[in-house]
Design an enzyme around this catalytic site. Structure first.
Site: not given
Ligand code: NAP
Length: 254
Positions: A80, A45
């Site tokens: 998004d 991305k």
């Molecule tokens: P990302 O950039 O990797 O961010 C992940 C987030 O989750 C960070 O804030 C991370 O905290 C937190 N996290 C992960 N493991 C954790 C844990 N064990 N304890 C506490 N916090 C934790 O991922 P992203 O791209 O933002 O995506 C996040 C989620 O949104 C995913 O599940 C993805 O599938 C979903 N999503 C859905 C859509 C949709 O259309 N429905 C669109 C986009 C994303 P830290 O910063 O502390 O690591």
């Protein structure tokens, strides 16, 4: 394929796995290969943004998930933002009457969510993240309406939140559970979860059991696809219950 079929458009949508070192070539050859655009996902991305002409949303989010050609130029956006907002509007109209929103997570998805909330004039967004520095960096980018906080502030923030959004991967199949007491939210709060595997996350199930309005991750995924389709094929499709049922059946088989 559902939208192409129901709108009577001849075209296709295919999935290709592209290794990072081949992504630039893939983008440059997109038009030559007959494509009118593409969706881009992890881990491409940010590269997609730098290899195209991004709009304001893609720049603010720092990532592009949709590419299309305008007058021969490769443009990009991040859908998004409207996926999240349009899904909330569809599932919980009036959600934006709240003053304070609580967003869990500060990754890529949180950026799109925060951009959308501020765009809808939500006055205060509390951004709770395991890594406080990441929440601070995001708050710095978006300005004084966004307040970074750590997980232990939840007890104080939940009773003030008219909207709770989970943008972490917690609660997703194979990930640790999300431990949030929705009983602390106000009685008219709205809860959104971006996770869509499982479809009904424990957070959404607990919120519905309390009688709160909810918006799920699959709804966001479907709503974010609308604009890409429109940019590629010139027709704005609709998110229907029939489409949702088809995608739910697909997800059940994965
Ligand atoms: P990302 O950039 O990797 O961010 C992940 C987030 O989750 C960070 O804030 C991370 O905290 C937190 N996290 C992960 N493991 C954790 C844990 N064990 N304890 C506490 N916090 C934790 O991922 P992203 O791209 O933002 O995506 C996040 C989620 O949104 C995913 O599940 C993805 O599938 C979903 N999503 C859905 C859509 C949709 O259309 N429905 C669109 C986009 C994303 P830290 O910063 O502390 O690591």
């Amino acid at each position: 394929h559902y939208w192409l079929r129901t709108l009577g458009i001849t075209g296709g949508y295919v999935i290709e796995a592209v290794p990072p070192d081949e992504f630039q070539d893939f983008v440059f050859r997109l038009s030559l290969r007959g494509f009118v655009g593409a969706n881009v996902t992890i881990p491409h991305k940010e590269r997609a943004l730098s290899l195209s002409k991004p709009d304001q949303r893609a720049r603010a989010v720092g990532a592009a998930n949709t590419l299309w050609f305008k007058d021969g130029e490769l443009c990009s956006t991040n859908t998004d933002v409207e996926g999240f907002i349009n899904n909330l509007d569809a599932c919980a109209s009036g959600w934006d009457r709240c003053d304070e929103a609580l967003v869990l997570g500060a990754g890529g998805a949180a950026r799109a969510v925060v951009f959308g909330l501020l765009d809808r004039d939500i006055k205060r967004v509390h951004l709770v993240n395991r890594t406080l520095d990441r929440a601070r960096a995001l708050a710095d980018q978006f300005g004084a309406a966004v307040s970074p906080a750590t997980w232990d502030a939840l007890g104080e923030l939940l009773p003030r939140a008219g909207l709770l959004v989970n943008t972490t991967s917690l609660g997703m199949k194979g990930q640790p559970p999300l431990d949030v007491d929705v009983g602390l939210l106000p009685p008219d709060a709205v809860v959104a979860d971006l996770v869509y595997v499982p479809l009904e996350t424990p957070l959404l199930a607990a919120s519905r059991a309390r009688g709160l309005k909810t918006a799920d991750g699959l709804g966001m995924l479907l709503h974010q696809a609308v604009r890409g389709f429109e940019l590629w094929f010139g027709r704005r499709p609709e998110v229907t219950s029939e489409l949702r049922a088809l995608v739910e059946a697909d997800l059940a088989n994965t």
